[in-house]
Design an enzyme around this catalytic site. Structure first.
Site, PDB file in Angstrom:
ATOM      1  N   LYS A  21       0.849  -1.205   0.000  1.00 25.02           N
ATOM      2  CA  LYS A  21       0.000   0.000   0.000  1.00 25.02           C
ATOM      3  C   LYS A  21       0.881   1.251   0.000  1.00 25.02           C
ATOM      4  O   LYS A  21       0.596   2.214  -0.719  1.00 25.02           O
ATOM      5  CB  LYS A  21      -0.944  -0.022   1.222  1.00 25.02           C
ATOM      6  CG  LYS A  21      -2.055  -1.059   1.059  1.00 25.02           C
ATOM      7  CD  LYS A  21      -2.871  -1.317   2.317  1.00 25.02           C
ATOM      8  CE  LYS A  21      -3.870  -2.453   2.042  1.00 25.02           C
ATOM      9  NZ  LYS A  21      -4.681  -2.839   3.199  1.00 25.02           N
TER      10      LYS A  21
ATOM     11  N   GLN B 124      -4.959  -1.522   9.342  1.00 27.40           N
ATOM     12  CA  GLN B 124      -4.842  -2.843   8.730  1.00 27.40           C
ATOM     13  C   GLN B 124      -5.488  -3.904   9.623  1.00 27.40           C
ATOM     14  O   GLN B 124      -5.241  -3.954  10.826  1.00 27.40           O
ATOM     15  CB  GLN B 124      -3.354  -3.165   8.477  1.00 27.40           C
ATOM     16  CG  GLN B 124      -3.098  -4.452   7.721  1.00 27.40           C
ATOM     17  CD  GLN B 124      -3.639  -4.437   6.286  1.00 27.40           C
ATOM     18  OE1 GLN B 124      -3.739  -3.395   5.649  1.00 27.40           O
ATOM     19  NE2 GLN B 124      -3.993  -5.605   5.773  1.00 27.40           N
TER      20      GLN B 124
ATOM     21  N   ASP C 271     -11.160   2.746   3.456  1.00 25.40           N
ATOM     22  CA  ASP C 271     -11.512   1.325   3.324  1.00 25.40           C
ATOM     23  C   ASP C 271     -13.000   1.157   3.017  1.00 25.40           C
ATOM     24  O   ASP C 271     -13.421   0.084   2.577  1.00 25.40           O
ATOM     25  CB  ASP C 271     -11.243   0.604   4.661  1.00 25.40           C
ATOM     26  CG  ASP C 271      -9.928  -0.161   4.669  1.00 25.40           C
ATOM     27  OD1 ASP C 271      -9.560  -0.693   3.609  1.00 25.40           O
ATOM     28  OD2 ASP C 271      -9.297  -0.226   5.735  1.00 25.40           O
TER      29      ASP C 271
HETATM   30  N1  GUN Z   1      -6.977  -6.842   5.702  1.00 25.51           N
HETATM   31  C1  GUN Z   1      -7.261  -7.592   4.616  1.00 25.51           C
HETATM   32  N2  GUN Z   1      -7.871  -6.833   3.670  1.00 25.51           N
HETATM   33  C2  GUN Z   1      -7.976  -5.589   4.188  1.00 25.51           C
HETATM   34  C3  GUN Z   1      -8.514  -4.372   3.676  1.00 25.51           C
HETATM   35  O1  GUN Z   1      -9.038  -4.263   2.561  1.00 25.51           O
HETATM   36  N3  GUN Z   1      -8.414  -3.298   4.518  1.00 25.51           N
HETATM   37  C4  GUN Z   1      -7.856  -3.384   5.760  1.00 25.51           C
HETATM   38  N4  GUN Z   1      -7.831  -2.284   6.500  1.00 25.51           N
HETATM   39  N5  GUN Z   1      -7.367  -4.501   6.248  1.00 25.51           N
HETATM   40  C5  GUN Z   1      -7.417  -5.601   5.461  1.00 25.51           C
END
Ligand code: GUN
Length: 286
Positions: free
Chosen positions: A54, A98, A121
């Protein structure tokens, strides 16, 4: 039938290029640099990899990023007050915590603490509400948003098609079903209590599989010519594999996403898209 492999890596790259152009143009007009803050609690290796990717994507599209690392033993209170601080920082456009989080922390409380305008998100209840009613005001969750974008950019029509979503999680299955419905698909959601899952999957023109079980479906469950979108990322002894046994679908499916290189890169591209959308909202850019 020849099965087309949908190249998520390439499509994600195209999206990043579009977003980079937009960032450059807006900054040239005098707007500040967009910024995403990512909070990572603990040191789960998979989460570390996702966060690293990311941050890399931010660099590629010209978004400033910061990584906030917190010990797995951090209190919920300390995490919530860090989120509050980011909510109040006008230089931060997007906040991402996350997941998964350690068990002693309530995911719901964490998500509800994030300012919905910075919830890139798309997990906050306000954004989920916007998605459900389709008012166009919220942010679409990145993975299901990426699924729709992959279909659209691969010229796979959704309107009037039989769409089957396998999995009903709040992160993927449910929002994917809502998005397909918004595109005028006829949507069926299968889950662990579904009785005739195999037959339902066989009826799908578009099959989205997000169940988190390695090779849960194979070519036998696929209708000739169907588009198969495999959201699964399962770590096995044979490496990363999807929820669908891709090999067995070759020659049956019309199109299929590989794992890795299908939905995964799209999730991150859509996160960048949401970050720029959040930046626009906060800077009052049309
Ligand atoms: N963990 C797995 N996929 C995601 C996601 O799309 N966003 C976040 N914040 N954590 C994750």
């Amino acid at each position: 039938m020849e099965t087309k492999i949908i190249d998520g890596k390439q499509i994600a790259k195209e999206i990043r290029i579009e977003l980079k152009k937009e960032t450059k143009r807006l900054m040239a007009e005098g707007y500040p640099q967009p910024k995403l803050s990512v909070i990572l609690v603990g040191n789960d290796p998979a989460s570390e990899t996702y966060v690293r990717n990311k941050i890399k994507a931010c660099e590629k599209v010209g978004v400033e990023s910061e990584q906030i690392l917190m010990d797995a033993s951090v209190s919920e209170e300390a995490l919530l007050s860090e989120i509050q601080r980011l909510n109040e920082d006008p230089s931060v456009n997007g906040i991402l915590v996350q997941l998964p989080l350690p068990k002693h922390i309530s995911v719901d409380r964490v998500i509800e603490t994030i300012d919905p305008k910075k919830d890139v998100d798309g997990f906050h209840i306000q954004n989920v509400g916007s998605l459900t009613v389709g008012d166009g005001k919220g942010y679409v969750p990145c993975t299901p948003g990426g699924v729709i974008e992959l279909l659209k950019r691969s010229d796979i029509p959704i309107d009037g098609k039989q769409c089957v979503v396998v999995g009903r999680s709040n992160l993927v299955g449910k929002p994917a079903a809502i998005l397909l419905l918004r595109e005028n698909g006829t949507v069926t959601v299968c889950h662990s209590h579904t009785k005739n899952l195999k037959e339902i999957c066989q009826s799908a023109d578009i099959l989205v599989v997000a169940i988190g079980k390695a090779h849960f479906l194979s070519g036998e469950e696929i209708k000739e010519g169907a588009a198969v979108i495999d959201v699964g990322i399962n770590r096995t002894e044979a490496g990363l594999v999807g929820d669908v046994d891709t090999e067995s679908c070759m020659g049956i499916a019309g199109a299929i996403t590989p794992v890795p290189g299908g939905v995964g890169p799209m999730t991150i591209a859509m996160l960048m898209k949401n970050t720029l959308a959040a930046y626009r909202v906060q800077n009052h850019i049309q």
